[in-house]
Structure formats: structure tokens, C-alpha cells
Scaffold this motif. Structure first.
Motif, PDB file in Angstrom:
ATOM      1  N   MET A 353       0.737  -1.293   0.146  1.00 41.01           N
ATOM      2  CA  MET A 353       0.191   0.045   0.178  1.00 41.01           C
ATOM      3  C   MET A 353       0.911   1.446   0.107  1.00 41.01           C
ATOM      4  O   MET A 353       0.405   2.290  -0.394  1.00 41.01           O
ATOM      5  CB  MET A 353      -0.757  -0.074   1.385  1.00 41.01           C
ATOM      6  N   LYS A 354       2.106   1.137   0.380  1.00 42.38           N
ATOM      7  CA  LYS A 354       3.002   2.350   0.483  1.00 42.38           C
ATOM      8  C   LYS A 354       3.821   2.482  -0.825  1.00 42.38           C
ATOM      9  O   LYS A 354       4.788   3.376  -1.191  1.00 42.38           O
ATOM     10  CB  LYS A 354       3.925   2.174   1.588  1.00 42.38           C
ATOM     11  N   GLN A 355       3.897   1.272  -1.958  1.00 43.33           N
ATOM     12  CA  GLN A 355       4.397   1.571  -3.133  1.00 43.33           C
ATOM     13  C   GLN A 355       4.100   2.783  -3.869  1.00 43.33           C
ATOM     14  O   GLN A 355       2.819   2.976  -3.907  1.00 43.33           O
ATOM     15  CB  GLN A 355       4.297   0.180  -3.698  1.00 43.33           C
ATOM     16  N   SER A 356       4.787   3.276  -4.350  1.00 37.24           N
ATOM     17  CA  SER A 356       4.347   4.705  -5.154  1.00 37.24           C
ATOM     18  C   SER A 356       3.933   4.214  -6.557  1.00 37.24           C
ATOM     19  O   SER A 356       3.294   5.061  -7.102  1.00 37.24           O
ATOM     20  CB  SER A 356       5.739   5.541  -5.385  1.00 37.24           C
ATOM     21  N   THR A 357       4.279   2.856  -6.962  1.00 36.32           N
ATOM     22  CA  THR A 357       3.931   2.320  -8.299  1.00 36.32           C
ATOM     23  C   THR A 357       2.510   1.871  -8.154  1.00 36.32           C
ATOM     24  O   THR A 357       2.000   1.307  -9.100  1.00 36.32           O
ATOM     25  CB  THR A 357       4.967   1.441  -8.791  1.00 36.32           C
ATOM     26  N   LEU A 358       1.650   1.677  -6.931  1.00 40.77           N
ATOM     27  CA  LEU A 358       0.452   1.000  -6.862  1.00 40.77           C
ATOM     28  C   LEU A 358      -0.516   1.650  -7.720  1.00 40.77           C
ATOM     29  O   LEU A 358      -0.949   2.543  -7.687  1.00 40.77           O
ATOM     30  CB  LEU A 358       0.091   0.833  -5.201  1.00 40.77           C
ATOM     31  N   ASP A 359      -1.082   0.578  -8.408  1.00 41.54           N
ATOM     32  CA  ASP A 359      -2.047   0.877  -9.116  1.00 41.54           C
ATOM     33  C   ASP A 359      -3.417   0.910  -8.721  1.00 41.54           C
ATOM     34  O   ASP A 359      -3.684   0.360  -7.530  1.00 41.54           O
ATOM     35  CB  ASP A 359      -2.170   0.100 -10.576  1.00 41.54           C
ATOM     36  N   GLU A 360      -4.382   1.432  -9.418  1.00 43.42           N
ATOM     37  CA  GLU A 360      -5.829   1.613  -8.610  1.00 43.42           C
ATOM     38  C   GLU A 360      -6.564   0.287  -8.310  1.00 43.42           C
ATOM     39  O   GLU A 360      -7.063   0.125  -7.159  1.00 43.42           O
ATOM     40  CB  GLU A 360      -6.670   2.497  -9.588  1.00 43.42           C
ATOM     41  N   ARG A 361      -6.218  -0.695  -8.976  1.00 45.22           N
ATOM     42  CA  ARG A 361      -7.048  -1.838  -8.765  1.00 45.22           C
ATOM     43  C   ARG A 361      -6.433  -2.595  -7.422  1.00 45.22           C
ATOM     44  O   ARG A 361      -7.074  -3.065  -6.759  1.00 45.22           O
ATOM     45  CB  ARG A 361      -6.702  -2.805  -9.987  1.00 45.22           C
ATOM     46  N   LEU A 362      -4.700  -2.501  -7.575  1.00 42.31           N
ATOM     47  CA  LEU A 362      -4.078  -3.147  -6.328  1.00 42.31           C
ATOM     48  C   LEU A 362      -4.722  -2.451  -5.111  1.00 42.31           C
ATOM     49  O   LEU A 362      -4.822  -2.845  -4.032  1.00 42.31           O
ATOM     50  CB  LEU A 362      -2.612  -3.112  -6.606  1.00 42.31           C
ATOM     51  N   GLU A 363      -4.754  -0.947  -5.141  1.00 45.84           N
ATOM     52  CA  GLU A 363      -5.175  -0.399  -4.064  1.00 45.84           C
ATOM     53  C   GLU A 363      -6.636  -0.849  -3.609  1.00 45.84           C
ATOM     54  O   GLU A 363      -6.613  -0.937  -2.330  1.00 45.84           O
ATOM     55  CB  GLU A 363      -5.219   1.134  -4.252  1.00 45.84           C
ATOM     56  N   PHE A 364      -7.321  -0.958  -4.481  1.00 49.73           N
ATOM     57  CA  PHE A 364      -8.629  -1.500  -3.968  1.00 49.73           C
ATOM     58  C   PHE A 364      -8.693  -2.835  -3.412  1.00 49.73           C
ATOM     59  O   PHE A 364      -9.356  -3.002  -2.186  1.00 49.73           O
ATOM     60  CB  PHE A 364      -9.465  -1.566  -5.276  1.00 49.73           C
TER      61      PHE A 364
END
Length: 438
Positions: A353-364
Motif C-alpha cells: 500500500m505504500k508503493q508509489s507505483t501501486l495501481d488503482e486496482r491493487l489499491e482497491f
């Protein structure tokens, strides 16, 4: 032909691509007698094994299947030779996760189905090898299997898979039989008497003697786990007698050692990556349907955590599959929240969750993971009757989230997602009730 012409011809053949060689050899089949046909088909199958995925896609086409069907109709190829080629093409289709269904179901499955029934009903002079080949092809490309076909194909292929010969040829035949059985849809009705003793013997014998290939063992488990969907009485055999979680974890650990995770996916062994992905699929199905817990499950979760970390940089598809498995695990009421904590799964999600490259789907998906944990830790929802233990689990999870501002980050992430996906009623409705109960 002169020596010079022969040399020129040989040179031209050597310069041909694998796909061109395959096409040329296929075109020569109808001009060969049955024995020469079989030899050429065996060479074509070896050529397929040397191809990369793009090359194989270019030869495994609907046109190829139409041509084979036409040759059968015109009696330019024997049925035995036709299925020898077909089963290898379809085997590779399944192994590479390419669809073998639908585009040719109307060409051959009815024909094969009738032949299987006819051959299967014979009391004498049954061609066992042809029947096995027909059953394999049929299962590789058929969507819906008639009950009559299941009653013939399953015993036939299990009998073939029970062979204990140690030669490579015998192991390959067992591998193909089990892979084709693993293609039977989980919705298909199947009485335990038809398969349980045999598939249990196959798995147990391998656990004692290591008699199966990696693919054959994985396929045996896939066939059994898929029967779980309609028969939860299998849980004691799967969990406590055959030890699925222990075995799946061991297989994944062994496969992980075969891959250079710092290199790119295309630079590594194709088969090991395929086997890992197939095992993760079976693990996800197990988490979805299993309603039984033992300590081996915690070890399997830990193995998936290690696999996720290893695949994080260069193996996107494996990483996504691990996420899906964790989602199934956290939804399974029999898998303990404490196992997710001890195995490092919660830490892994916090890191992501703290990765700057986290995409929206993975955030969800990350937020869904924590919401589900929160929901299960609410009284009477987790199945944990010990109030003191549940309170301790809540404290552990909260402390994890509180470290380095994770709690504030998750709250901010929730608001961002809600602004982007206002229509997601689950998040909006469950956030106040679940999250703050931590």
C-alpha cells in the motif's frame, strides 16, 4: 538426385523455421502409409515441444483441426494417428493456458464422443490405447461432458494413470491422462465411487515413491480439489489424510528454487513458471471451498508470501495470482487471522500500500483485504468464541496498521478510492462499521 542437389535440399530444410517444418511435414502425412505417418507425427510432436509460445500459436489453429477432421473423413489418416497428433496439440494448448474449447467442438467432439461410447461398450477386443487417446482429446476440448461420457472416460484415464512403470514414456502417458482429467469442469456431477479410491492411491503412491512428474502431481490434485465444489465430505481426505496444504507448499518451494527471480520472466524456464501458476490456481480454489483448518495452512500462506515477494519485480502475473489467493484466504472463515499475521501476509499488504507505483486496482484489493479482516474481528463474525483472544488479535492488527502511519495512510486511501468509485456500495456501507472496530 545428384549429391549437389541433395546437399542444397538439406541446407534448405535446415534453414526452415520450426513452424515451416511443421506445416511441410503435415502436408506430407496424407502421402504416407500408416507406419510412416506415425513416425512423422512423433517427429512433429517433438518439433512442437521445441517451439516457443508464439510459434505454437501459429500452428495450433482451427484450420489445422479442420484439416485433420477432413483427412479422417477421407480416410487419409488412421484414427490412431489422428488422435496421436491431436492429443499432443491439445495437451500443449491446455498447458499454455490457451483455450482449446469451443472453436472446434462441433468438428470433432461429437465424432469422438460416439467412438468413445462404441469402444467403451465393447466387452471383447477393446482397443485400450485408442480409447485412452480418444478420452484425452475429448476432455481437452469439450465444455460440457455428458454423464455417460464421464462414466467411461474417468475410469479409463484413472486406470491409465495408475500405471507404475518408471520409463519416461510411461510417465508421459500418465501425465497426459491426469492433465486431461483435471480439465473436467468442477460443476460436473461425479459419484465418489467413480474416482476417489483411484485418485487417492495415485497421490499417496507419489508421496511415498515420487513416481509422478510435477505436472502429473499437480493435475491429480486439481482433479480432486475440483470435486470439492459439490462434495464437502472430501475435506478430511484432502486436508488430513493427503495433506494438501503441506504438499502444495512443498511443491511451490521447490519450484521457486528453480527460477532466477532477478531475471526477466522470458529468460527463465517456461515450465517452472507455468507449474507455479497452475499450483496457485489450485491453492485459490482450495481456499475458496475448504471449510477445514489445520496448522499446515499457516505454512502454505507463508509460502505464498515468499512467492509474492520473489515475484514482485519481474513476474506480474504470479504476483496478481498471489493477491487473488490471499483474498480467498481472508474470506475463508476457517483460516485464522492469526495465521495471516504470523505468516507475514498482513505485513506484505501494508508494504504494497505504500508503493508509489501501486495501481488503482491493487489499491482497491489491498483495502478490501483489511476491511475483510476488520469485519471478521467484529464480535460473532470471526467464529472465534474466546473474547480475550479476539481482543488480542484486534490489538495486533491495529498495531501493525499504526506502525509508520499505516493507519492514516489506509484511511486516506479509502477516501481516495471512494471518490473514484462512488458506486462501490460494499466499501461505502462497510467502512464505518468494520474499519473503526479495530
Amino acid at each position: 538426385m545428384s549429391s549437389q542437389n541433395t546437399d542444397e535440399c538439406t541446407g534448405a530444410i535446415l534453414e526452415m523455421s520450426r513452424t515451416e517444418k511443421f506445416s511441410e511435414m503435415f502436408s506430407e502425412l496424407e502421402r504416407c502409409n500408416e507406419g510412416a505417418q506415425k513416425q512423422k507425427i512423433l517427429e512433429m510432436n517433438e518439433l512442437i515441444d521445441e517451439m516457443d509460445k508464439d510459434e505454437f500459436v501459429s500452428v495450433s489453429t482451427i484450420e489445422l483441426l479442420y484439416k485433420i477432421n477432413h483427412m479422417i473423413y477421407q480416410k487419409k489418416i488412421s484414427m490412431g494417428n489422428a488422435v496421436l497428433l491431436l492429443k499432443h496439440v491439445l495437451f500443449c494448448n491446455v498447458l499454455l493456458n490457451m483455450s482449446s474449447h469451443g472453436f472446434h467442438v462441433f468438428i470433432l467432439d461429437e465424432k469422438f464422443g460416439k467412438m468413445i461410447v462404441k469402444e467403451g461398450q465393447k466387452k471383447k477386443k477393446r482397443n485400450e490405447k485408442l480409447l485412452v487417446y480418444l478420452c484425452e482429446c475429448y476432455l481437452f476440448f469439450t465444455y460440457t461432458i455428458w454423464p455417460e461420457m464421464i462414466s467411461i472416460c474417468v475410469p479409463c484415464l484413472l486406470k491409465a494413470a495408475l500405471k507404475k512403470e518408471e520409463s519416461k514414456e510411461a510417465q508421459k502417458e500418465v501425465e497426459i491422462a491426469l492433465l486431461s482429467l483435471s480439465c473436467i469442469d468442477f460443476l460436473s456431477d461425479m459419484e465418489k465411487e467413480l474416482y476417489l479410491n483411484e485418485i487417492t492411491d495415485i497421490i499417496k503412491y507419489h508421496q511415498e515413491h515420487r513416481s509422478l512428474t510435477r505436472l502429473a502431481y499437480q493435475s491429480a490434485w486439481r482433479f480432486l480439489i475440483d470435486r470439492f465444489h459439490k462434495d464437502y465430505s472430501l475435506k478430511d481426505i484432502v486436508v488430513n489424510e493427503l495433506h494438501f496444504a503441506r504438499e502444495a507448499g512443498r511443491e511451490l518451494e521447490d519450484l521457486m528454487k528453480c527460477i532466477d527471480w532477478k531475471g526477466k520472466e522470458e529468460e527463465n524456464g517456461r515450465m517452472e513458471v507455468i507449474f507455479i501458476r497452475r499450483w496457485i490456481d489450485v491453492v485459490s480454489i482450495f481456499f475458496n471451498w475448504s471449510l477445514s483448518w489445520n496448522e499446515e495452512l499457516a505454512g502454505l500462506i507463508g509460502c505464498l508470501v515468499d512467492l509474492f515477494r520473489a515475484s514482485r519485480d519481474n513476474y506480474v502475473e504470479i504476483r496478481k495470482q498471489c493477491i487473488c489467493s490471499f483474498e480467498e484466504a481472508v474470506r475463508n472463515p476457517t483460516l485464522k487471522i492469526d495465521d495471516l499475521l504470523k505468516s507475514g501476509a498482513v505485513d506484505l499488504y501494508l508494504e504494497e500500500m505504500k508503493q508509489s507505483t501501486l495501481d488503482e486496482r491493487l489499491e482497491f484489493e489491498c483495502l478490501q483485504f483489511f476491511l475483510k479482516i476488520s469485519e471478521r474481528l467484529i464480535e460473532k463474525r470471526d467464529g472465534e468464541t474466546n473474547k480475550t483472544k479476539r481482543k488480542e488479535l484486534k490489538r495486533k492488527v491495529f498495531e501493525k496498521m499504526e506502525e509508520e502511519g499505516y493507519e492514516d495512510y489506509i484511511i486516506g486511501l479509502f477516501h481516495n478510492i471512494c471518490y473514484r468509485t462512488v458506486s462501490d456500495s460494499y466499501l461505502i456501507e462497510n467502512y464505518p462499521d468494520c474499519f473503526f472496530y479495530l
